[in-house]
Design a protein around this motif. Structure first.
Motif, short mmCIF file in Angstrom:
data_model
loop_
_atom_site.label_atom_id
_atom_site.label_comp_id
_atom_site.label_asym_id
_atom_site.label_seq_id
_atom_site.Cartn_x
_atom_site.Cartn_y
_atom_site.Cartn_z
N PRO A 1 0.83 -1.21 0.00
CA PRO A 1 0.00 0.00 0.00
C PRO A 1 0.86 1.25 0.00
O PRO A 1 1.89 1.31 0.69
N SER A 2 0.44 2.26 -0.75
CA SER A 2 1.25 3.47 -0.88
C SER A 2 1.50 4.14 0.46
O SER A 2 2.57 4.70 0.71
N SER A 3 0.52 4.09 1.37
CA SER A 3 0.68 4.76 2.66
C SER A 3 1.78 4.12 3.51
O SER A 3 2.35 4.78 4.39
N LEU A 4 2.09 2.85 3.27
CA LEU A 4 3.10 2.15 4.07
C LEU A 4 4.50 2.27 3.50
O LEU A 4 5.46 1.78 4.10
N LEU A 5 4.63 2.92 2.35
CA LEU A 5 5.95 3.14 1.77
C LEU A 5 6.68 4.22 2.56
O LEU A 5 6.07 5.10 3.19
N ALA B 1 8.58 7.57 3.32
CA ALA B 1 8.50 8.95 2.80
C ALA B 1 9.72 9.24 1.92
O ALA B 1 10.81 8.75 2.20
N PRO B 2 9.54 10.02 0.82
CA PRO B 2 8.34 10.79 0.46
C PRO B 2 7.31 10.03 -0.34
O PRO B 2 6.24 10.58 -0.62
N ALA B 3 7.58 8.78 -0.72
CA ALA B 3 6.59 8.02 -1.49
C ALA B 3 5.35 7.72 -0.65
O ALA B 3 4.24 7.65 -1.16
N GLY B 4 5.54 7.51 0.63
CA GLY B 4 4.45 7.21 1.54
C GLY B 4 4.64 7.90 2.88
O GLY B 4 5.31 8.93 2.97
N ARG B 5 4.09 7.30 3.93
CA ARG B 5 4.10 7.95 5.25
C ARG B 5 4.89 7.18 6.30
O ARG B 5 4.83 7.51 7.49
N ALA B 6 5.63 6.19 5.87
CA ALA B 6 6.42 5.40 6.82
C ALA B 6 7.83 5.96 6.95
O ALA B 6 8.30 6.75 6.11
N VAL B 7 8.50 5.53 8.01
CA VAL B 7 9.88 5.93 8.28
C VAL B 7 10.80 4.76 7.98
O VAL B 7 10.53 3.63 8.41
N GLY C 1 -7.59 -0.40 6.14
CA GLY C 1 -6.91 -0.10 4.88
C GLY C 1 -7.34 1.21 4.26
O GLY C 1 -6.55 1.86 3.56
N LYS C 2 -8.59 1.61 4.48
CA LYS C 2 -9.09 2.85 3.89
C LYS C 2 -9.22 3.98 4.91
O LYS C 2 -9.79 5.03 4.60
N ILE C 3 -8.68 3.77 6.10
CA ILE C 3 -8.69 4.82 7.12
C ILE C 3 -7.37 5.57 7.03
O ILE C 3 -6.31 5.02 7.28
N ASP C 4 -7.46 6.83 6.67
CA ASP C 4 -6.25 7.62 6.41
C ASP C 4 -5.40 7.79 7.66
O ASP C 4 -4.18 7.62 7.61
N ALA C 5 -6.02 8.13 8.78
CA ALA C 5 -5.28 8.37 10.01
C ALA C 5 -5.96 7.67 11.16
O ALA C 5 -7.18 7.81 11.36
N LEU C 6 -5.20 6.90 11.91
CA LEU C 6 -5.71 6.24 13.11
C LEU C 6 -5.50 7.18 14.29
O LEU C 6 -4.37 7.38 14.74
#
Length: 344
Positions: A147-151, A153-159, A262-267
């Motif tokens: 998932p793109s959000s788990l990539l 950064a800067p591709a996603g939001r992970a470290v 999976g479709k929740i942007d921010a927990l």
């Protein structure tokens, strides 16, 4: 993830004169049903430092990040520096080492491991992150979608260095689950995402549900998960505090009624999001020391940077669980194996 932990190599033959299957110069055992209890659910049989600061076929033996039982009963042991060892299940002695690399021949930060039903290896790298399928001799066969959000950064939001650490196949072999080590940007402190994939034709995998797991404290991450036959998970939480040492806790977790995130942007702790339920089985600091010593502070000298875990069988109603620490190739850390028995 390479935590800088602080534990020394254990001394020889410490707790009992019993002959061990994993015998070595730094192996200890407790054979008392009461003295080896870590909690009402977990006991420790022994530990072994037999591989600490050794080499095999010109490769340093250590930096272990994951374990798996291979089809022949041997132990596959993954280093986070791109080597995969086959270890004898009884003696832990290396029998083979296979180098790993990405599609460009570059080294991996290899963290999670599954030996699939056909003998191929599913391996995570936490820098991108990625999951690749390798042949037994180290050739890349496939790469799973992420998932793109788990990539990172800067591709996603992970470290980087805080992504896919744990990897396991759920019962039946149809669902693969990977655990992030720490939250992605925008998620509340301690909220770690567990991503799943469903097997398709040709042993490929497509993205499936995602779940949220909450660690006990922000400084604790999830270095490993292992599925049990009933669909529940054994989950390790791990952290390090300078001058104090490691925290390592073992939990029983149940993802079966958790919300698909999976479709929740921010927990953010919003109502209606059901987290993976968990129950503490044991704090490893509460285990007997079995005579272990530490060169630097630890809550229990038995502790080190525990990162890998595998269920090796079941006996008398308890799962046999093998843990391993990542020594980071550091003189003040130890490659240590822990033999636990876990009642769930």
């Amino acid at each position: 993830m390479r935590l800088r932990t602080v534990l020394a190599t254990a001394t020889a033959g410490l707790a009992a004169a019993t002959c061990l299957t994993a015998a070595g110069p730094a192996t200890a055992v407790s054979n008392s049903l009461t003295s080896n209890a870590c909690s009402s659910s977990v006991s420790i049989d022994r530990f072994s430092d037999t591989l600490d600061k050794t080499t095999y076929d010109g490769t340093f033996v250590g930096n272990f990040s994951a374990l798996a039982v291979d089809r022949d009963g041997s132990i596959a042991a993954l280093e986070d520096r791109s080597s995969l060892f086959d270890l004898d299940a009884k003696t832990l002695q290396p029998e083979r080492v296979v180098p790993l690399a990405d599609e460009n021949g570059a080294a991996l930060d290899s963290e999670g491991l599954v030996v699939d039903r056909d003998g191929t290896r599913l391996i995570t790298s936490e820098t991108e992150p990625s999951i690749r399928r390798y042949s037994a001799d180290g050739k890349i066969l496939d790469r799973l979608p992420v998932p793109s959000s788990l990539l990172v950064a800067p591709a996603g939001r992970a470290v980087s260095n805080q992504t896919f650490e744990g990897l396991t196949l759920l019962p039946g072999g149809r669902t693969l689950l990977a655990s992030m080590e720490y939250p992605i940007a925008g998620d509340t402190s301690g909220a770690v995402r567990f991503q799943t994939w469903t097997r398709t034709k040709g042993d490929h995998f497509r993205l499936a549900a995602q779940y949220a797991y909450k660690t006990d404290a922000a400084y604790l991450g999830v270095p490993e998960v292992q599925a049990l036959p009933d669909g529940r998970l054994l989950v390790l939480e791990r952290g390090f505090t300078s001058g104090v040492g490691n925290t390592v806790r073992l939990y029983l977790a149940d993802p079966r009624h958790a919300t698909d995130t999976g479709k929740i942007d921010a927990l953010t702790g919003q109502p209606g999001v059901r987290l993976i339920k968990k129950t503490l089985l044991a704090d490893i600091a509460d285990c007997p020391t079995l005579g272990a010593t530490a060169k630097q502070p630890q809550p229990n000298p038995l502790l080190d940077n525990i990162e890998g875990m595998v269920v090796t069988g079941k006996e008398k109603g308890r799962y046999k669980v093998l843990l391993v620490s990542d020594d980071n190739q550091n003189a003040v850390q130890t490659t240590r194996f822990y033999y636990l028995r876990v009642r769930t």
